[in-house]
Design a protein around this motif. Structure first.
Motif, mmCIF file in Angstrom:
data_model
loop_
_atom_site.group_PDB
_atom_site.id
_atom_site.type_symbol
_atom_site.label_atom_id
_atom_site.label_comp_id
_atom_site.label_asym_id
_atom_site.label_seq_id
_atom_site.Cartn_x
_atom_site.Cartn_y
_atom_site.Cartn_z
ATOM 1 N N HIS A 8 1.145 -0.974 -0.172
ATOM 2 C CA HIS A 8 0.119 -0.378 0.130
ATOM 3 C C HIS A 8 0.901 1.801 -0.092
ATOM 4 O O HIS A 8 2.152 1.341 0.743
ATOM 5 N N ALA A 9 0.765 2.208 -1.009
ATOM 6 C CA ALA A 9 1.128 3.406 -0.538
ATOM 7 C C ALA A 9 -0.079 4.876 -1.044
ATOM 8 O O ALA A 9 -0.755 4.608 -1.240
ATOM 9 N N ARG A 10 0.822 5.365 0.504
ATOM 10 C CA ARG A 10 -0.336 6.382 0.213
ATOM 11 C C ARG A 10 0.924 8.387 0.552
ATOM 12 O O ARG A 10 1.686 7.842 1.479
ATOM 13 N N PRO A 11 0.272 9.170 -0.166
ATOM 14 C CA PRO A 11 -0.343 8.654 -1.497
ATOM 15 C C PRO A 11 0.003 7.952 -2.412
ATOM 16 O O PRO A 11 1.623 7.587 -2.441
ATOM 17 N N LEU A 16 -0.864 11.461 -6.308
ATOM 18 C CA LEU A 16 0.539 13.062 -6.783
ATOM 19 C C LEU A 16 0.942 13.683 -8.188
ATOM 20 O O LEU A 16 1.166 14.696 -8.313
ATOM 21 N N VAL A 17 0.936 12.914 -9.018
ATOM 22 C CA VAL A 17 0.926 12.958 -11.018
ATOM 23 C C VAL A 17 -0.464 14.063 -10.821
ATOM 24 O O VAL A 17 -0.751 15.122 -11.316
ATOM 25 N N ALA A 18 -1.499 13.404 -10.145
ATOM 26 C CA ALA A 18 -2.661 14.288 -10.098
ATOM 27 C C ALA A 18 -2.894 15.693 -9.910
ATOM 28 O O ALA A 18 -3.573 16.387 -10.243
ATOM 29 N N ALA A 19 -1.920 15.298 -8.620
ATOM 30 C CA ALA A 19 -1.502 17.393 -7.978
ATOM 31 C C ALA A 19 -0.485 18.254 -8.974
ATOM 32 O O ALA A 19 -0.931 19.574 -9.148
ATOM 33 N N TRP A 20 0.055 17.468 -9.675
ATOM 34 C CA TRP A 20 0.898 18.571 -9.901
ATOM 35 C C TRP A 20 1.068 18.297 -11.595
ATOM 36 O O TRP A 20 1.276 19.841 -11.577
ATOM 37 N N GLY A 85 6.125 15.244 -3.881
ATOM 38 C CA GLY A 85 6.163 15.143 -2.846
ATOM 39 C C GLY A 85 6.868 13.941 -2.125
ATOM 40 O O GLY A 85 7.497 13.061 -2.935
ATOM 41 N N THR A 86 5.753 12.923 -1.940
ATOM 42 C CA THR A 86 6.066 12.335 -0.487
ATOM 43 C C THR A 86 5.269 11.058 -0.805
ATOM 44 O O THR A 86 4.103 11.450 -0.818
ATOM 45 N N MET A 87 5.769 10.010 -0.322
ATOM 46 C CA MET A 87 4.489 8.678 -0.716
ATOM 47 C C MET A 87 4.947 7.752 1.164
ATOM 48 O O MET A 87 6.432 6.998 0.991
ATOM 49 N N SER A 90 4.160 1.113 2.411
ATOM 50 C CA SER A 90 4.182 -0.639 3.293
ATOM 51 C C SER A 90 5.503 -0.909 3.904
ATOM 52 O O SER A 90 5.413 -1.606 4.311
ATOM 53 N N VAL A 91 6.688 -1.273 2.440
ATOM 54 C CA VAL A 91 7.254 -2.163 2.482
ATOM 55 C C VAL A 91 8.468 -1.685 2.281
ATOM 56 O O VAL A 91 9.377 -1.775 3.241
ATOM 57 N N LEU A 92 8.508 0.136 1.845
ATOM 58 C CA LEU A 92 10.411 0.199 1.970
ATOM 59 C C LEU A 92 9.854 1.270 2.282
ATOM 60 O O LEU A 92 10.691 2.342 2.542
ATOM 61 N N GLY A 93 8.572 2.561 3.140
ATOM 62 C CA GLY A 93 9.221 2.850 3.485
ATOM 63 C C GLY A 93 8.919 4.030 3.120
ATOM 64 O O GLY A 93 7.984 4.461 1.962
ATOM 65 N N THR A 94 9.543 5.438 3.320
ATOM 66 C CA THR A 94 9.044 6.985 2.850
ATOM 67 C C THR A 94 9.871 7.272 1.441
ATOM 68 O O THR A 94 11.050 6.109 1.661
#
Length: 211
Positions: A8-11, A16-20, A85-87, A90-94
């Motif tokens: 899982h990744a948030r966002p 992120l692309v949609a906002a940028w 931005g950052t996401m 759930s596996v790789l962290g920030t």
């Protein structure tokens, strides 16, 4: 080869692309429509440190836009202007997500794909100790390909636009930001062209030449 994680990744990358994307001068989307993923392709970082993925996205009836991204485990020095931005993965962290045009790892991978014809990375999952390959959503080919690529070095200059220019120590790259609207001749001095094919479309994605 690109190892994918069932995570899982948030966002999400698409969020992120949609906002940028609407902040870019070359964007021509439908402001009222949701951004959707059309296709994607990945390159491999030989060092195994940086994720490299290019998304093809569209909003409503607008044109397809090409957005290359790099995913990093730490900030890229001097590249704050290119950070989407950052996401939290759930596996790789920030993860720090960048418009890849200013990232030397992406420039080297793109140069290999366009000039040498190295192709895209095969994507796979590890499932109970076995490799499960994910079929590509598009094809990329290089013409003519087979050109020896010198060490690319640093990204020295980026001129962002509908045709984004990436200048490195030894290679000059041009990324087509709206590939389904690509027309006309290749940039002067082009040595090779990267072409993408998906859903019946076949269009130039990028050009490259040696400096």
């Amino acid at each position: 080869m690109a190892l994918l994680h069932r995570a899982h990744a948030r966002p999400t990358r698409l969020e992120l692309v949609a906002a940028w994307l609407p902040s870019r001068d070359w964007y021509q989307g439908d402001a009222a429509a949701e951004l959707v993923r059309v296709a994607a392709y990945r390159f491999d970082d030989p060092a195994g440190e940086v994720g490299i993925e290019t998304l093809l996205v569209r909003a409503g009836a607008g044109p397809v836009h090409q957005v290359p991204l790099t995913y990093r485990g730490a900030p890229l020095p001097g590249a704050d202007a290119w950070l989407l931005g950052t996401m939290e993965h759930s596996v790789l962290g920030t993860r720090w997500i960048y418009d890849a045009c200013a990232d030397g790892v992406y420039a080297a991978a793109l140069a290999e794909a366009v000039l040498a014809g190295s192709g895209q990375a095969e994507e796979y999952y590890e499932v109970d100790g076995h490799r499960e390959v994910r079929p590509p959503s598009m094809e990329i080919t290089s013409d003519p390909g087979g050109i020896q690529v010198p060490a690319v070095g640093e990204v020295r200059r980026v001129e962002d636009g509908a045709l984004t220019l990436i200048v490195t120590d030894t290679v000059q790259l041009t990324l087509v930001r709206r590939p389904d609207a690509a027309s006309g001749e290749a940039p002067t001095g082009t040595a090779a062209t990267l072409t993408g094919a998906w859903d019946g479309a076949r269009v130039p994605l990028a050009y490259a030449s040696l400096r």
